[in-house]
Design an enzyme around this catalytic site. Structure first.
Site, mmCIF file in Angstrom:
data_model
loop_
_atom_site.group_PDB
_atom_site.id
_atom_site.type_symbol
_atom_site.label_atom_id
_atom_site.label_comp_id
_atom_site.label_asym_id
_atom_site.label_seq_id
_atom_site.Cartn_x
_atom_site.Cartn_y
_atom_site.Cartn_z
ATOM 1 N NE ARG A 237 37.843 44.239 51.846
ATOM 2 C CZ ARG A 237 36.556 43.836 51.867
ATOM 3 N NH1 ARG A 237 35.584 44.718 51.653
ATOM 4 N NH2 ARG A 237 36.250 42.595 52.116
ATOM 5 C CG HIS B 52 32.531 47.139 55.722
ATOM 6 N ND1 HIS B 52 33.867 46.793 55.693
ATOM 7 C CD2 HIS B 52 31.929 46.282 54.845
ATOM 8 C CE1 HIS B 52 34.051 45.780 54.855
ATOM 9 N NE2 HIS B 52 32.897 45.462 54.328
HETATM 10 P P1 NDP Z 1 35.295 39.467 42.025
HETATM 11 O O1 NDP Z 1 36.517 38.700 42.371
HETATM 12 O O2 NDP Z 1 34.118 38.749 41.457
HETATM 13 O O3 NDP Z 1 35.659 40.617 40.976
HETATM 14 C C1 NDP Z 1 36.813 41.392 41.095
HETATM 15 C C2 NDP Z 1 36.944 42.261 39.856
HETATM 16 O O4 NDP Z 1 38.081 43.117 40.039
HETATM 17 C C3 NDP Z 1 37.210 41.433 38.590
HETATM 18 O O5 NDP Z 1 36.565 42.016 37.486
HETATM 19 C C4 NDP Z 1 38.726 41.546 38.440
HETATM 20 O O6 NDP Z 1 39.212 41.421 37.127
HETATM 21 C C5 NDP Z 1 38.945 42.964 38.920
HETATM 22 N N1 NDP Z 1 40.354 43.138 39.306
HETATM 23 C C6 NDP Z 1 41.058 42.472 40.247
HETATM 24 N N2 NDP Z 1 42.340 42.901 40.260
HETATM 25 C C7 NDP Z 1 42.431 43.837 39.298
HETATM 26 C C8 NDP Z 1 43.489 44.626 38.798
HETATM 27 N N3 NDP Z 1 44.737 44.548 39.299
HETATM 28 N N4 NDP Z 1 43.233 45.477 37.794
HETATM 29 C C9 NDP Z 1 41.986 45.558 37.258
HETATM 30 N N5 NDP Z 1 40.928 44.848 37.671
HETATM 31 C C10 NDP Z 1 41.152 43.989 38.691
HETATM 32 O O7 NDP Z 1 34.878 40.273 43.324
HETATM 33 P P2 NDP Z 1 33.425 40.790 43.752
HETATM 34 O O8 NDP Z 1 32.852 41.551 42.620
HETATM 35 O O9 NDP Z 1 32.635 39.704 44.332
HETATM 36 O O10 NDP Z 1 33.818 41.769 44.956
HETATM 37 C C11 NDP Z 1 34.671 42.875 44.769
HETATM 38 C C12 NDP Z 1 35.095 43.443 46.111
HETATM 39 O O11 NDP Z 1 34.014 44.122 46.736
HETATM 40 C C13 NDP Z 1 35.505 42.424 47.168
HETATM 41 O O12 NDP Z 1 36.815 41.938 46.941
HETATM 42 C C14 NDP Z 1 35.412 43.232 48.437
HETATM 43 O O13 NDP Z 1 36.627 43.914 48.644
HETATM 44 C C15 NDP Z 1 34.307 44.249 48.124
HETATM 45 N N6 NDP Z 1 33.082 44.009 48.909
HETATM 46 C C16 NDP Z 1 32.623 44.995 49.742
HETATM 47 C C17 NDP Z 1 31.456 44.833 50.454
HETATM 48 C C18 NDP Z 1 30.945 45.927 51.309
HETATM 49 O O14 NDP Z 1 29.952 45.724 52.021
HETATM 50 N N7 NDP Z 1 31.527 47.099 51.288
HETATM 51 C C19 NDP Z 1 30.676 43.591 50.355
HETATM 52 C C20 NDP Z 1 31.247 42.628 49.455
HETATM 53 C C21 NDP Z 1 32.395 42.836 48.762
HETATM 54 P P3 NDP Z 1 39.048 40.049 36.298
HETATM 55 O O15 NDP Z 1 37.574 40.005 35.955
HETATM 56 O O16 NDP Z 1 39.902 40.238 35.115
HETATM 57 O O17 NDP Z 1 39.463 38.953 37.214
HETATM 58 C C1 OXD Z 2 32.825 41.262 52.028
HETATM 59 C C2 OXD Z 2 32.526 42.458 52.773
HETATM 60 O O1 OXD Z 2 33.933 41.173 51.512
HETATM 61 O O2 OXD Z 2 31.520 42.469 53.500
HETATM 62 O O3 OXD Z 2 31.963 40.378 51.916
HETATM 63 O O4 OXD Z 2 33.218 43.466 52.685
#
Ligand code: NDP
Ligand code: OXD
Length: 311
Positions: A226, A274
């Site tokens: 993000r 995006h």
């Molecule tokens: P998940 O919720 O599966 O994973 C999030 C990860 O981030 C976890 O490992 C979590 O830790 C870690 N995390 C969260 N907060 C913190 C913190 N404060 N400090 C350290 N680590 C942290 O999400 P996804 O992997 O499914 O997706 C990640 C992000 O990718 C989405 O939230 C979205 O913003 C982005 N995205 C972008 C897309 C695009 O097209 N550009 C498409 C899809 C998603 P823990 O394992 O300990 O919970």
């Molecule tokens: C999602 C994205 O969060 O597309 O799925 O960014």
């Protein structure tokens, strides 16, 4: 009585999702009545997305879950009246797309492809031999559905991958760190850093001047997470000073990124709109159907958002 599902992810998505959802419900043996508009008190489940057609969920008194088509939920967790379970999207095809985006961009920077692609000028640069992957330090911030899959794909190519998450994790093939001290270790000397964190109060502006200074000189940053994970001014300063070699950015504070934004013209920034990974209707519909099946069977939902964590 049929289960009522309101498709409130917006009229733009309805044509792409209508048939795949109906097919997935039938496959799951669910008797569903689905429409874009239903009297709120009659709705059992809501399929939603940022910018969807509901702004206040309070009238949806019977709703058992809001099922988001996006992985990220930062624009949804705080919506008025959204007190019922909220589930985010973990879609196998979205994960595949993200793995391809991340691996492609890591390889671009690792191999120094720009030098050759952008300079077809008759000069034989035989001296520019990239190191092999095992000599290139990659750091993955976020080890969730996407970060873990991308990290493992890179590790399979021999990159030494250090991953960082909020809570301690074990991901085969990766060195896993967590917490503030873990972040400093993960970033120190990293040559390619990928951001796959959700946007929360804790992760906003996580990549600031101090943390950028920990990276190896000339490092590349890839952000499909993000936009606000990065302090934009600090990023531009590090790029202008040449401390950071390149930033490949897929997500931004304002989307679409305004045409006058300095990222567009910056020689060390690549903007992608995006497109890193989109939710795919066929596979995502099966995830939605499985969650409705679970809701009806009284089994815990998959991918439920923890409101206190914000993701
Ligand atoms: P998940 O919720 O599966 O994973 C999030 C990860 O981030 C976890 O490992 C979590 O830790 C870690 N995390 C969260 N907060 C913190 C913190 N404060 N400090 C350290 N680590 C942290 O999400 P996804 O992997 O499914 O997706 C990640 C992000 O990718 C989405 O939230 C979205 O913003 C982005 N995205 C972008 C897309 C695009 O097209 N550009 C498409 C899809 C998603 P823990 O394992 O300990 O919970
Ligand atoms: C999602 C994205 O969060 O597309 O799925 O960014």
């Amino acid at each position: 009585m049929p289960i009522t599902v309101q498709f409130a992810a917006g009229p733009d998505l309805w044509p792409a999702y209508r048939a795949p959802l109906a097919e997935a419900f039938a496959e799951a043996g669910l008797d569903v009545e689905m429409a874009e508009k239903i009297a709120p008190e009659q709705v059992d489940y809501i399929v939603f997305a940022p910018g969807g057609t509901i702004s206040d969920f309070a009238p949806y008194t019977r709703c058992k879950a809001v099922l988001n088509l996006w992985a990220g939920v930062e624009k949804i967790v705080g919506l008025p009246g959204l007190t019922m379970p909220l589930c985010r999207m973990v879609d196998p095809a979205l994960t595949e797309g993200m793995v391809e985006y991340v691996v492609g961009n890591v390889l671009r920077h690792h191999l120094g492809l720009d030098t050759h692609v952008l300079n077809q000028d008759g000069i034989w640069r035989h001296n520019l031999i990239p190191p092999v992957a095992r000599e290139r330090k990659v750091t993955m911030l976020g080890l969730g559905a996407l970060g873990a899959a991308c990290g493992q794909a890179l590790a399979a190519l021999n990159f030494p991958v250090t991953g960082w998450s909020r809570t301690p994790k074990e991901v085969p093939g990766l060195t896993c760190l967590s917490g503030p001290e873990g972040l400093a270790r993960a970033l120190t000397g990293a040559e390619i850093v990928v951001l796959l964190l959700p946007l929360t109060a804790e992760t906003t502006n996580l990549i600031d001047a101090g943390r950028l200074a920990l990276l190896a000189p000339g490092a590349a940053l890839i952000n499909p997470g993000r936009g606000p994970l990065i302090d934009d001014a600090a990023l531009l300063a590090a790029l202008d000073a040449g401390r950071l070699g390149h930033a490949t950015l897929d997500v931004f504070r304002t989307e679409p990124l305004p045409p006058e934004h300095p990222f567009w013209a910056h020689p060390r920034v690549t903007v992608t709109p995006h497109i890193a990974a989109d939710t795919r209707p066929a596979s995502a519909s099966r995830v939605i159907a499985e969650n409705i099946r679970r809701g009806e069977a009284g089994v815990p939902f998959l991918h439920r958002v923890d409101r206190a964590r914000g993701y």
